[in-house]
Design a protein around this motif. Structure first.
Motif, PDB file in Angstrom:
ATOM      1  N   HIS A  50       0.815  -1.218   0.000  1.00  0.00           N
ATOM      2  CA  HIS A  50       0.000   0.000   0.000  1.00  0.00           C
ATOM      3  C   HIS A  50       0.853   1.274   0.000  1.00  0.00           C
ATOM      4  N   SER A  51       1.946   1.279   0.776  1.00  0.00           N
ATOM      5  CA  SER A  51       2.829   2.452   0.784  1.00  0.00           C
ATOM      6  C   SER A  51       4.229   2.053   1.227  1.00  0.00           C
ATOM      7  N   VAL A  52       5.184   2.855   0.785  1.00  0.00           N
ATOM      8  CA  VAL A  52       6.598   2.627   1.096  1.00  0.00           C
ATOM      9  C   VAL A  52       7.252   3.967   1.377  1.00  0.00           C
ATOM     10  N   LYS A  53       8.007   4.029   2.466  1.00  0.00           N
ATOM     11  CA  LYS A  53       8.919   5.141   2.707  1.00  0.00           C
ATOM     12  C   LYS A  53      10.061   4.594   3.543  1.00  0.00           C
ATOM     13  N   LEU A  54      11.123   5.338   3.670  1.00  0.00           N
ATOM     14  CA  LEU A  54      12.258   4.894   4.453  1.00  0.00           C
ATOM     15  C   LEU A  54      11.788   4.532   5.851  1.00  0.00           C
ATOM     16  N   ASP A  55      12.107   3.326   6.289  1.00  0.00           N
ATOM     17  CA  ASP A  55      11.789   2.799   7.623  1.00  0.00           C
ATOM     18  C   ASP A  55      10.335   2.387   7.828  1.00  0.00           C
ATOM     19  N   GLU A  56       9.475   2.462   6.804  1.00  0.00           N
ATOM     20  CA  GLU A  56       8.079   2.063   7.002  1.00  0.00           C
ATOM     21  C   GLU A  56       7.469   1.524   5.711  1.00  0.00           C
ATOM     22  N   VAL A  57       6.807   0.381   5.856  1.00  0.00           N
ATOM     23  CA  VAL A  57       6.077  -0.229   4.746  1.00  0.00           C
ATOM     24  C   VAL A  57       4.685  -0.590   5.247  1.00  0.00           C
ATOM     25  N   VAL A  58       3.683  -0.364   4.413  1.00  0.00           N
ATOM     26  CA  VAL A  58       2.313  -0.725   4.756  1.00  0.00           C
ATOM     27  C   VAL A  58       1.766  -1.661   3.685  1.00  0.00           C
ATOM     28  N   PHE A  59       1.231  -2.795   4.143  1.00  0.00           N
ATOM     29  CA  PHE A  59       0.484  -3.699   3.282  1.00  0.00           C
ATOM     30  C   PHE A  59      -0.978  -3.582   3.673  1.00  0.00           C
ATOM     31  N   ARG A  60      -1.863  -3.730   2.696  1.00  0.00           N
ATOM     32  CA  ARG A  60      -3.306  -3.671   2.954  1.00  0.00           C
ATOM     33  C   ARG A  60      -3.941  -4.931   2.375  1.00  0.00           C
ATOM     34  N   VAL A 126      10.874   0.169  11.071  1.00  0.00           N
ATOM     35  CA  VAL A 126      12.232  -0.178  11.487  1.00  0.00           C
ATOM     36  C   VAL A 126      12.545   0.473  12.838  1.00  0.00           C
ATOM     37  N   GLU A 127      13.081  -0.340  13.736  1.00  0.00           N
ATOM     38  CA  GLU A 127      13.572   0.141  15.030  1.00  0.00           C
ATOM     39  C   GLU A 127      15.091   0.314  14.995  1.00  0.00           C
ATOM     40  N   HIS A 128      15.763  -0.543  14.235  1.00  0.00           N
ATOM     41  CA  HIS A 128      17.229  -0.508  14.118  1.00  0.00           C
ATOM     42  C   HIS A 128      17.618  -1.139  12.797  1.00  0.00           C
ATOM     43  N   ALA A 129      18.568  -0.542  12.115  1.00  0.00           N
ATOM     44  CA  ALA A 129      19.153  -1.158  10.921  1.00  0.00           C
ATOM     45  C   ALA A 129      20.645  -0.874  10.944  1.00  0.00           C
ATOM     46  N   GLY A 130      21.415  -1.929  11.070  1.00  0.00           N
ATOM     47  CA  GLY A 130      22.863  -1.807  11.103  1.00  0.00           C
ATOM     48  C   GLY A 130      23.488  -2.487   9.901  1.00  0.00           C
ATOM     49  N   ARG A 131      24.773  -2.788  10.036  1.00  0.00           N
ATOM     50  CA  ARG A 131      25.515  -3.416   8.954  1.00  0.00           C
ATOM     51  C   ARG A 131      25.061  -4.848   8.706  1.00  0.00           C
ATOM     52  N   SER A 132      24.710  -5.578   9.790  1.00  0.00           N
ATOM     53  CA  SER A 132      24.390  -6.993   9.621  1.00  0.00           C
ATOM     54  C   SER A 132      23.012  -7.414  10.136  1.00  0.00           C
ATOM     55  N   TYR A 149      -5.352  -5.299  15.933  1.00  0.00           N
ATOM     56  CA  TYR A 149      -5.682  -6.721  15.854  1.00  0.00           C
ATOM     57  C   TYR A 149      -4.493  -7.627  16.167  1.00  0.00           C
ATOM     58  N   ALA A 150      -3.294  -7.164  15.891  1.00  0.00           N
ATOM     59  CA  ALA A 150      -2.108  -7.969  16.176  1.00  0.00           C
ATOM     60  C   ALA A 150      -0.874  -7.082  16.151  1.00  0.00           C
ATOM     61  N   THR A 151       0.164  -7.552  16.823  1.00  0.00           N
ATOM     62  CA  THR A 151       1.465  -6.890  16.787  1.00  0.00           C
ATOM     63  C   THR A 151       2.524  -7.942  16.502  1.00  0.00           C
ATOM     64  N   GLY A 152       3.695  -7.485  16.154  1.00  0.00           N
ATOM     65  CA  GLY A 152       4.795  -8.402  15.902  1.00  0.00           C
ATOM     66  C   GLY A 152       6.127  -7.710  16.010  1.00  0.00           C
ATOM     67  N   SER A 153       7.164  -8.520  16.031  1.00  0.00           N
ATOM     68  CA  SER A 153       8.533  -8.010  16.012  1.00  0.00           C
ATOM     69  C   SER A 153       9.381  -8.976  15.203  1.00  0.00           C
ATOM     70  N   THR A 154      10.454  -8.467  14.618  1.00  0.00           N
ATOM     71  CA  THR A 154      11.324  -9.304  13.799  1.00  0.00           C
ATOM     72  C   THR A 154      12.767  -8.870  13.931  1.00  0.00           C
ATOM     73  N   THR A 155      13.646  -9.811  13.686  1.00  0.00           N
ATOM     74  CA  THR A 155      15.061  -9.551  13.467  1.00  0.00           C
ATOM     75  C   THR A 155      15.392 -10.114  12.094  1.00  0.00           C
ATOM     76  N   CYS A 156      16.004  -9.310  11.270  1.00  0.00           N
ATOM     77  CA  CYS A 156      16.431  -9.736   9.944  1.00  0.00           C
ATOM     78  C   CYS A 156      17.947  -9.679   9.863  1.00  0.00           C
ATOM     79  N   ILE A 157      18.518 -10.583   9.089  1.00  0.00           N
ATOM     80  CA  ILE A 157      19.946 -10.563   8.833  1.00  0.00           C
ATOM     81  C   ILE A 157      20.171  -9.862   7.482  1.00  0.00           C
ATOM     82  N   ILE A 158      21.143  -8.964   7.455  1.00  0.00           N
ATOM     83  CA  ILE A 158      21.505  -8.232   6.240  1.00  0.00           C
ATOM     84  C   ILE A 158      22.858  -8.776   5.774  1.00  0.00           C
TER      85      ILE A 158
END
Length: 162
Positions: A50-60, A126-132, A149-158
């Motif tokens: 639905h929308s994209v900007k630095l540090d935020e994405v929205v799906f609908r 995004v809460e944090h984005a580093g090198r890795s 309705y729901a919340t979530g959290s994630t860690t991604c590897i870069i």
């Protein structure tokens, strides 16, 4: 907003070279604009970028009958996939040209059931984005009622492929 492109076969997905040739934010903006395809899973689960900007994405999207448990409630996997998509794609907006990412782990908290057919927004931030690593949070909110309705959290590897 341009019509988004939903691929019908693997050869319609971006190549590794295409993905590595741009920043994650550029990639996500091109998906939003229909220049690159949406993830095929979005078709089956009935959601769109639905929308994209630095540090935020929205799906609908809206869950359908096909996404229900035998008890008549929306399957937790629908919540999880939607949250994973929004949170991980938010991290993608911070990935540098020449790098890629993937979800390392994620957590989902379902607060209340989403009625079948109800339109929701899933916001990844995004809460944090580093090198890795990248860390993001997500929430699913009703478009019409504004309820959480729901919340979530994630860690991604870069990663930067060799």
């Amino acid at each position: 907003m341009p019509e988004q492109f939903f691929p019908k076969s693997p050869d319609q997905l971006p190549t590794r070279e295409t993905i590595l040739s741009m920043s994650g934010l550029d990639f996500m903006e091109r998906v939003l604009n229909g220049e690159l395809p949406m993830a095929p899973i979005a078709t089956g689960l009935n959601y769109r970028l639905h929308s994209v900007k630095l540090d935020e994405v929205v799906f609908r999207g809206a869950p359908k009958f096909d996404h229900m448990n035998p008890s008549g409630t929306v399957h937790g996997g629908w919540y999880g996939t939607l949250l994973d998509s929004a949170m991980a794609c938010a991290v993608m907006t911070r990935v540098a040209k020449g790098s890629v990412y993937t979800t390392l782990e994620y957590k989902v908290n379902i607060i209340r059931p989403i009625p079948s057919g109800m339109m929701v927004d899933c916001i990844g931030t995004v809460e944090h984005a580093g090198r890795s690593t990248g860390v993001a949070i997500g929430k699913i909110i009703g478009v019409d009622d504004g309820k959480l309705y729901a919340t979530g959290s994630t860690t991604c590897i870069i990663m930067t492929p060799k």
